[in-house]
Scaffold this active site. Sequence first.
Site, mmCIF file in Angstrom:
data_model
loop_
_atom_site.group_PDB
_atom_site.id
_atom_site.type_symbol
_atom_site.label_atom_id
_atom_site.label_comp_id
_atom_site.label_asym_id
_atom_site.label_seq_id
_atom_site.Cartn_x
_atom_site.Cartn_y
_atom_site.Cartn_z
ATOM 1 N N HIS A 1 0.820 -1.218 0.000
ATOM 2 C CA HIS A 1 0.000 0.000 0.000
ATOM 3 C C HIS A 1 0.843 1.252 0.000
ATOM 4 C CE1 HIS A 1 -3.526 -2.495 1.424
ATOM 5 N NE2 HIS A 1 -3.785 -2.054 0.219
ATOM 6 N N ASP B 1 7.038 -12.471 -16.110
ATOM 7 C CA ASP B 1 6.871 -13.912 -15.995
ATOM 8 C C ASP B 1 7.759 -14.663 -16.975
ATOM 9 O OD1 ASP B 1 5.147 -14.586 -13.865
ATOM 10 O OD2 ASP B 1 3.526 -13.588 -14.932
ATOM 11 N N CYS C 1 4.860 -5.746 -22.257
ATOM 12 C CA CYS C 1 4.120 -5.064 -21.189
ATOM 13 C C CYS C 1 4.672 -5.394 -19.806
ATOM 14 C CB CYS C 1 2.630 -5.382 -21.258
ATOM 15 S SG CYS C 1 2.283 -7.137 -21.026
#
Length: 556
Positions: free
Chosen positions: A187, A437, A484
């Site tokens: 956060h 990934d 991306c």
Amino acid sequence: MVDVVNGTGVVGGVVHAPVVWFRASVPLPPLEGDLPEDHREAEGARLKEAVEAVALGYEARAARASGAVSEVLVATATLARDRGWTRPAGKYVRGGTPAPHAASRALDEFIAMLSQLGGLMAERATDLRDIRDRVTAQLLGMPEPGLPRPDRPMILLADDLAPADTADLDSERIVALATRLGGPTSHTAIIARQRSLPCVVAVAGLAEVAEGEEILLDGEAGTLHRGVDTESARELVAADRQRRRILAGWTGPGRTADGVPVQLLANVADGEAARAAAAGQAEGVGLFRTELSFLTAREEPSVEEQAATYREVLDAFDGHKVVVRTLDAGTDKPVPFATMADEPNPALGVRGNRLRLTHPGLIDRQLDAIALAGEGREPGPWVMAPMVATIDEARDFASACRSRGLKVGVMIEVPAVALMADAVLSEVDFVSIGTNDLTQYVMAADRLAPELAELTDPWQPAVLRLIHHTAQAGQRAGKPVGVCGEAAADPRLACVLVGLGVTSLSMAAAAVPEVGSMLGRVSSAQCAAVAAAALKATSAADTREAVAEALAATPG
Ligand code: PEP
Ligand code: MG
């Protein structure tokens, strides 16, 4: 002497200021035996009231805040009432433990359990610590913990910050943040990005920095410099401001010095991020991570509810390209209604497009929602699937999208589909390389493990070869090949990617001007030269060096 403390840079910017520490924890009084039997029921009621008061406090703060801050506060209110800890806390009170100690123990156990799960779950631990401190403060009749309110510009240091703290943050006086814990998706990071506050997280040596000490924080490099003299600090801050002014003057669109277009797109998580990106130079959205809108959803939202969420992003870039990714739930992005519990190896398990195996109809309903949100738009949304591994999967996904009139692509994240790029491209309209990934799977190195950072580096030559292989297949097929993953946000690597044949780059919106300005200074021939140099290198370090040399040797 200058001493450098390292962390992970989250929001760029160089700031020189004294630090102020935020320490939230509330000390518990020593335990003095069990509660008498006849006090326990009343103590249980006191606990429930304190929990409700704290949850209502979060909701009140959520109502005063907006956007991502408000959303995380609402999620924290839900966590405050979570039976995962309130039930054991109630049990401890019935067993004779006073409410403050019972709440504290149950929450500490809950935090330990989530920390073991790792990834995003572990990052929720900070929210739970905040809940613990507020509930115990309530029960002990102490004021709820809050942020320091300095009277001059200061850098805020903390173990970590919970949403409730950051909602009250005074951005005039708190000019940067550094935390010992947290990661790029914590956060603290989300809120620092939203407020454009220079920020470094995961600073292991942060405790060494003393209250009031002046430090130089570099949010891009992820460093804290101690003992910098005032004159040098002033020069570094001024140079950073100057660099930002130059970048602010870059107006796009993305193109090389000789005018070859390279679409520069934004990665977004929701409507708010898309609107912020649209206010800058991004030409569209290259990756809308839809799963991030549903991280706290216990049940699958209806098609209409989903369509409303997707519409916000499409509205922000109406008339422009928006690539919506279907749910990439699982592993570090657990979505309660779509994640398999207790997978032994979740990164290699049922995530992304593989949800079709365990949750029949889920992705089809999502495609219905995307088609609904895209109705009547020109261009319509582009849709892509994450974690595709075979040509059959690509074909099935393409047919599901085409039957709804959607332009279809797949992500290249699994080495198998990079190797089969020609065959994949004959099934779909475009592909987008997820270098985060792809690197994790090519190098067999967990992207969440800080110890493996040298392996999870997209500059690794094996990763660049697979990108080259995919981009060349795209050129043969005459179809777009985007990147991306985080690699797209590295200005030098962006030149390599373009030289390898990539046609668009999608990144955090804040990175667009720097990448755009770099590409504008190199020609397409220079990009091809740096790519050729990169393909000859045999290690990530050699690749960086070869590219730095090639860029230095060619006038830009
Ligand atoms: C990637 O893997 O590079 C990617 C863009 O997807 P995510 O980071 O959301 O897994
Ligand atoms: Mg991915």
